[in-house]
Design an enzyme around this catalytic site. Structure first.
Site, short mmCIF file in Angstrom:
data_model
loop_
_atom_site.label_atom_id
_atom_site.label_comp_id
_atom_site.label_asym_id
_atom_site.label_seq_id
_atom_site.Cartn_x
_atom_site.Cartn_y
_atom_site.Cartn_z
N SER A 195 0.81 -1.22 0.00
CA SER A 195 0.00 0.00 0.00
C SER A 195 0.84 1.27 0.00
O SER A 195 0.31 2.36 -0.27
CB SER A 195 -0.95 0.00 1.20
OG SER A 195 -0.26 -0.24 2.40
N ASP A 252 -2.87 5.64 11.99
CA ASP A 252 -2.07 5.29 10.83
C ASP A 252 -0.85 6.21 10.76
O ASP A 252 -0.94 7.36 10.34
CB ASP A 252 -2.89 5.40 9.55
CG ASP A 252 -2.13 4.94 8.31
OD1 ASP A 252 -0.93 4.65 8.42
OD2 ASP A 252 -2.75 4.87 7.22
N HIS A 281 1.21 5.11 6.41
CA HIS A 281 0.91 5.69 5.11
C HIS A 281 1.04 7.21 5.17
O HIS A 281 1.36 7.77 6.21
CB HIS A 281 -0.49 5.27 4.67
CG HIS A 281 -0.66 3.79 4.56
ND1 HIS A 281 -1.24 3.03 5.55
CD2 HIS A 281 -0.29 2.94 3.58
CE1 HIS A 281 -1.23 1.75 5.18
NE2 HIS A 281 -0.66 1.66 4.00
#
Length: 361
Positions: free
Chosen positions: A111, A334, A337
């Site tokens: 990702s 998170d 990312h």
């Protein structure tokens, strides 16, 4: 290691010039001291940033659109990467598309590759907003196309690069198998990435056993397993990639920011609330161990693989993650990312600079 050297660049450009359908690289220089490393530098505030507004790109994954998810601060958008001893050309999406006419780019990885792929597709779309595009996802393959330019920017989800195979004993991560590579052949530009998933355990771990040769293990040191898998990938590239047809990059390791001790704030457990980079050019925690492995593997390859060395500059960007603004303000954290617009845009600026660098004096 794994970076452009003068001899390698000259040889590489000579080989490319002999190909009938050349890339037509512009003669655009990275200006400054000879031998300048554009990956060494610091982040400086620049009010002309960001390069685009995320609202201009309706296809951005919800998890990356931090402003839409309610992030209140915007300072993280206002930083530009400045190499210590040189400058590099500003990103020109229209020009890049014209140079990629009839060509294909494929990001291969997890990702974080998706993060960079989405950044690049957005930067290109904003550059030519009236150009038609298609965005198709089939299984683990996403294809963003600009029909007018006959150009494709693709993303192939493959978190480990090597294969995971379902067997009678459960899912097995096969460190010596890379059947998934069939999808990567004959692409003009390949950008690989892998690391994020190597540390997952428990429910997030998609395999039950690791296999090396004929031996099966319950587990092994993940950094060791990572090096073995990258060595398999390197052998695949050396055996299957035609360097007169395909340029190969490795994205480098994208760092996370889950422990404030790493950047000198031991009371900060996560990246939440961080709204400024680490200033200066050195990250307190030092070199990322996975990046050391990447450089080691690439340095032993026979085919040219160019390291998009984003690790150190991204380590400085503790402020660039979604934190709690990755899923519409939910409680999940998170710090792996990156928000878009944001840090991956710089990765793509540097990628663009390398492609357009003047290879001959």
């Amino acid at each position: 290691m794994g970076s452009f050297t003068t001899g390698a660049i000259l040889l590489f450009f000579l080989v490319l010039s002999l190909v009938h359908h050349s890339y037509g690289f512009l003669k655009v220089e990275v200006t400054g001291n000879k031998g300048c490393d554009i990956f060494e530098g610091s982040w400086v505030r620049d009010e002309s940033y960001p390069l685009y507004d995320s609202s201009q790109c309706p296809f951005i994954e919800k998890e990356f659109d931090c402003l839409k998810n309610g992030r209140p601060d915007k300072d993280f958008l206002k930083y530009r990467w400045q190499p210590t001893s040189c400058t590099f050309p500003r990103f020109n999406g229209g020009d890049l598309l014209s140079k990629l006419e009839g060509k294909s780019i494929m990001f291969v990885g997890d990702s974080l590759s998706l993060n960079q792929w989405q950044s690049l597709t957005c930067m290109l779309h904003v550059a030519v907003p009236n150009a038609k595009y298609t965005n198709i996802r089939t299984g683990g393959l996403s294809i963003f196309s600009f029909p007018e330019y006959k150009a494709k920017v693709m993303f192939s989800r493959n978190a480990f690069l090597v294969d995971i195979v379902n067997t009678s004993i459960g899912a097995v991560l096969k460190l010596n198998s890379i059947e998934g590579g069939k999808l990567w052949k004959d692409i003009d530009l390949l950008i690989f990435n892998s690391w994020h998933w190597w540390l997952h355990t428990g429910r997030k771990q998609p395999w039950k056993f690791i296999q090396e040769g004929n031996s099966i293990y319950q587990d092994m040191d993940r950094l060791v397993a990572y090096e073995k898998a990258l060595s398999t990938w390197a052998e695949w590239v050396d055996t299957n990639v035609n360097p007169t047809k395909t340029i190969v990059f490795f994205q480098g390791v994208s760092p996370d920011h889950n422990n404030g001790t790493d950047w000198g704030e031991p009371m900060a457990k996560y990246c939440e609330g961080q709204n400024q980079p680490v200033f200066g050019s050195k990250y307190p925690a030092g070199e990322h161990p996975a990046e050391v492995v990447v450089e080691k593997v690439i340095s032993g390859m026979s085919n040219p693989v160019h390291l998009l060395n984003v690790t150190a500059l991204s380590q400085l960007r503790k402020d660039g993650h979604p934190s709690v603004y990755g899923h519409g303000g939910h409680n999940d954290m998170d710090c792996s990312h990156w928000c878009l617009a944001g840090v991956p845009d710089t990765w793509n600026q540097l990628f663009y600079a390398l492609l357009l660098q003047n290879f001959i004096n």
